[in-house]
Design an enzyme around this catalytic site. Structure first.
Site, PDB file in Angstrom:
ATOM      1  N   ASP A   1       0.756  -1.255  -0.093  1.00 14.52           N
ATOM      2  CA  ASP A   1      -0.077   0.242  -0.091  1.00 14.52           C
ATOM      3  C   ASP A   1       0.869   1.139   0.060  1.00 14.52           C
ATOM      4  O   ASP A   1       2.223   1.103  -0.091  1.00 14.52           O
ATOM      5  CB  ASP A   1      -0.787   0.093   1.326  1.00 14.52           C
ATOM      6  CG  ASP A   1      -0.096   0.058   2.630  1.00 14.52           C
ATOM      7  OD1 ASP A   1       1.018   0.278   2.596  1.00 14.52           O
ATOM      8  OD2 ASP A   1      -0.890  -0.113   3.475  1.00 14.52           O
ATOM      9  N   LEU A   2       0.262   2.333   0.266  1.00 14.05           N
ATOM     10  CA  LEU A   2       1.048   3.696   0.133  1.00 14.05           C
ATOM     11  C   LEU A   2       2.028   3.673   1.179  1.00 14.05           C
ATOM     12  O   LEU A   2       3.111   4.348   1.006  1.00 14.05           O
ATOM     13  CB  LEU A   2       0.245   4.698   0.335  1.00 14.05           C
ATOM     14  CG  LEU A   2       0.528   6.283   0.243  1.00 14.05           C
ATOM     15  CD1 LEU A   2       1.087   6.245  -1.155  1.00 14.05           C
ATOM     16  CD2 LEU A   2      -0.726   7.175   0.404  1.00 14.05           C
TER      17      LEU A   2
END
Length: 131
Positions: free
Chosen positions: A15-16
């Site tokens: 994810d980010l």
């Protein structure tokens, strides 16, 4: 009899924040279950074609303990916890270098051609019995 399956964390799995997105652990344990069933000698394509039978996850109880990150080499361990005529309960763990990152209790059932629950195939249940 613990089954072990290795997988690498790819950029697409993160994810980010750069850690494995939580839902991807479910993909990792699904891949491990598929390989385990294959190693047991069960041809799931033939099972569906000849008997209209497929395996489905009915329940997952998951615990996220520590994050995995890009390029980690993970090991997914699968153990049979319980076998009944109608369901299979598995304990699965995702580890990195021996450290447990994720655990899951997974209940698997068989569905017939109509999409309704049926008994697990007898030969399959017998192959899972532990001494």
């Amino acid at each position: 009899m613990t089954h072990r399956f290795q997988c690498r964390v790819y950029y697409e799995d993160t994810d980010l924040a750069g850690i494995v997105y939580y839902a991807n652990y479910l993909k990792f344990i699904e891949r491990a279950r598929s390989e385990w069933v294959r190693e047991l000698g069960v041809d799931q394509v033939r099972l569906k074609a000849e008997h209209g039978l497929v395996f489905a996850v009915r329940r997952v109880e998951a615990d996220y303990l520590a994050p995995a990150r890009f390029d980690d080499l993970l090991t997914v361990e699968t153990d049979v916890a319980q076998v009944t005529p109608a369901r299979l309960i598995l304990d699965q763990r995702v580890l990195r270098a021996g450290a447990v990152l994720f655990t899951a209790g997974v209940t698997v059932v068989a569905l017939g051609a109509a999409g309704r629950p049926v008994r697990l195939p007898a030969e399959f249940r017998q192959s899972l019995q532990t001494d």
